[in-house]
Design a protein around this motif. Structure first.
Motif, PDB file in Angstrom:
ATOM      1  N   ILE A   1     -52.455 -88.488  40.040  1.00  0.00           N
ATOM      2  CA  ILE A   1     -52.092 -87.332  40.868  1.00  0.00           C
ATOM      3  C   ILE A   1     -52.756 -87.432  42.239  1.00  0.00           C
ATOM      4  O   ILE A   1     -52.122 -87.209  43.279  1.00  0.00           O
TER       5      ILE A   1
ATOM      6  N   ILE B   1     -48.897 -83.538  45.300  1.00  0.00           N
ATOM      7  CA  ILE B   1     -49.964 -83.154  44.372  1.00  0.00           C
ATOM      8  C   ILE B   1     -49.514 -81.993  43.497  1.00  0.00           C
ATOM      9  O   ILE B   1     -49.731 -81.987  42.269  1.00  0.00           O
TER      10      ILE B   1
ATOM     11  N   LEU C   1     -51.036 -90.034  44.331  1.00  0.00           N
ATOM     12  CA  LEU C   1     -49.762 -89.561  44.860  1.00  0.00           C
ATOM     13  C   LEU C   1     -49.980 -88.630  46.051  1.00  0.00           C
ATOM     14  O   LEU C   1     -49.221 -88.655  47.022  1.00  0.00           O
ATOM     15  N   GLY C   2     -51.023 -87.805  45.977  1.00  0.00           N
ATOM     16  CA  GLY C   2     -51.320 -86.926  47.098  1.00  0.00           C
ATOM     17  C   GLY C   2     -51.720 -87.690  48.342  1.00  0.00           C
ATOM     18  O   GLY C   2     -51.593 -87.181  49.460  1.00  0.00           O
TER      19      GLY C   2
ATOM     20  N   ALA D   1     -46.840 -83.305  41.009  1.00  0.00           N
ATOM     21  CA  ALA D   1     -47.428 -84.158  39.972  1.00  0.00           C
ATOM     22  C   ALA D   1     -48.322 -83.351  39.044  1.00  0.00           C
ATOM     23  O   ALA D   1     -48.368 -83.610  37.830  1.00  0.00           O
ATOM     24  N   ASN D   2     -49.025 -82.367  39.572  1.00  0.00           N
ATOM     25  CA  ASN D   2     -49.888 -81.545  38.724  1.00  0.00           C
ATOM     26  C   ASN D   2     -49.070 -80.705  37.744  1.00  0.00           C
ATOM     27  O   ASN D   2     -49.439 -80.547  36.577  1.00  0.00           O
ATOM     28  N   ARG D   3     -47.947 -80.175  38.219  1.00  0.00           N
ATOM     29  CA  ARG D   3     -47.077 -79.411  37.316  1.00  0.00           C
ATOM     30  C   ARG D   3     -46.500 -80.316  36.231  1.00  0.00           C
ATOM     31  O   ARG D   3     -46.375 -79.908  35.071  1.00  0.00           O
TER      32      ARG D   3
ATOM     33  N   GLY E   1     -54.668 -82.007  34.554  1.00  0.00           N
ATOM     34  CA  GLY E   1     -54.365 -82.388  35.934  1.00  0.00           C
ATOM     35  C   GLY E   1     -55.547 -82.120  36.845  1.00  0.00           C
ATOM     36  O   GLY E   1     -56.712 -82.128  36.436  1.00  0.00           O
ATOM     37  N   VAL E   2     -55.268 -81.851  38.125  1.00  0.00           N
ATOM     38  CA  VAL E   2     -56.309 -81.569  39.095  1.00  0.00           C
ATOM     39  C   VAL E   2     -56.888 -80.190  38.882  1.00  0.00           C
ATOM     40  O   VAL E   2     -58.088 -79.955  39.024  1.00  0.00           O
TER      41      VAL E   2
ATOM     42  N   ALA F   1     -47.980 -82.940  35.049  1.00  0.00           N
ATOM     43  CA  ALA F   1     -49.086 -83.192  34.125  1.00  0.00           C
ATOM     44  C   ALA F   1     -49.254 -82.029  33.153  1.00  0.00           C
ATOM     45  O   ALA F   1     -49.515 -82.226  31.961  1.00  0.00           O
TER      46      ALA F   1
ATOM     47  N   VAL G   1     -54.189 -89.710  34.388  1.00  0.00           N
ATOM     48  CA  VAL G   1     -53.311 -88.705  34.995  1.00  0.00           C
ATOM     49  C   VAL G   1     -53.957 -88.102  36.232  1.00  0.00           C
ATOM     50  O   VAL G   1     -53.304 -87.925  37.277  1.00  0.00           O
TER      51      VAL G   1
END
Length: 319
Positions: free
Chosen positions: A239, A300, A242-243, A303-305, A314-315, A307, A235
């Motif tokens: 992320i 980012i 994707l960023g 995608a982090n939300r 996530g990050v 995750a 994951v």
């Protein structure tokens, strides 16, 4: 509320924390300095996206910045009205999506296979072989593919020897996306396994033993033990990928642009080079770069939300 105030009261003074953590701060200082010099300070240059920037308007970059006129969002209006920009954006997104499907899972599978090799000598040999191409430059990688699959390459010669028409691989714009993905796989798939091998080493071996005692087959152990153990790392890297979705590289596409044509090989990085660096229109290139950065940041955060919704850290995560 009271617990938060109590925790803040019990927190050690700054001087005491600096005295306690100075070895860690010294270790981090070089990396922090590199980030500051090569990432954060250049970010200030994005302001020229709103200027008709002329590097010769002064004796120094600061004077050139001060004497260059402000034009607002003119560069962005020109950028979004340029069909070549949208072609480059479509190519970039298509390549990113294709590589997410056909490249991103390969380091995971290779790491699992390497992890299951019992012989440490054989594992070390395979790791050396698959890591080595990462240290090759893109010039060498593209040259290797030309020698193997080009019109005068080894594959074409062998096909001519048996009376077959050679395949048009290196100069076919319709299959260029497959070609660049194959080059990326050969160059970086081995290097990408390092993080996953480290994650696999943290999985408790007793979990495999317990699942084997319960009668789980090798595939079930893979599905219920190995992949859940890798999920946080998968994951996180997904992320980050994707960023970086709008940055698929420069050298690889620049070297093959003339062979397949601009319509197939033009990505945002080469678009910025040909429409900004070579023409001296630095504000236009800064506008394209700022657009890339904003889109990457949005991806980012989204995608982090997502995750967090799946229960992963996530990050970053709010604590």
């Amino acid at each position: 509320m009271r617990h938060g105030r109590k925790r803040r009261r019990e927190r050690a003074p700054l001087r005491a924390r600096l005295r306690r953590d100075w070895p860690l701060l010294v270790m981090v200082a070089p990396a922090a300095l590199l980030l500051l010099v090569f990432h954060y300070l250049p970010t200030l240059g994005n302001v020229v996206a709103f200027q008709d920037y002329n590097p010769y308007a002064g004796d120094s970059p600061l004077q050139a910045f001060l004497h260059s006129p402000w034009i607002g969002t003119t560069h962005f209006e020109t950028l979004f009205g340029d069909p070549a920009f949208w072609d480059a954006l479509r190519n970039t997104l298509a390549i990113t999506a294709f590589q997410l499907v056909f490249y991103f899972p390969l380091p995971i599978m290779l790491a699992i296979m390497l992890h299951n090799i019992l012989s440490s000598r054989l594992r070390g040999f395979v790791q050396t072989v698959v890591y080595l191409p990462h240290f090759f430059s893109w010039v060498l990688v593209v040259t290797f593919f030309v020698q193997m699959f080009g019109g005068a390459g080894l594959l074409a010669q062998e096909m001519r020897d048996v009376g077959l028409e050679p395949w048009n691989i290196m100069s076919n714009p319709d299959t260029f996306i497959v070609l660049v993905t194959a080059e990326t796989v050969w160059k970086d798939v081995g290097w990408g396994t390092i993080v996953f091998l480290a994650a696999l080493s943290t999985i408790d071996p007793h979990l495999y033993e317990a699942s084997a005692v319960d009668g789980a087959s090798r595939w079930k152990r893979l599905w219920h033990v190995t992949l859940p153990g890798l999920r946080p790392v998968i994951v996180l890297l997904l992320i980050l990928r994707l960023g970086d979705a709008l940055s698929v590289g420069f050298e690889q596409f620049m070297l093959q642009r003339d062979a397949v044509g601009r319509q197939a090989a033009e990505v945002l990085d080469t678009f910025v080079y040909f429409n900004s660096i070579t023409t001296g229109n630095y504000g236009y290139g800064a506008a394209a770069g700022l657009f890339k950065a904003v889109v990457g940041l949005v991806l980012i955060l989204a995608a982090n939300r997502f995750a967090h919704a799946l229960g992963e850290r996530g990050v970053y995560s709010r604590s």
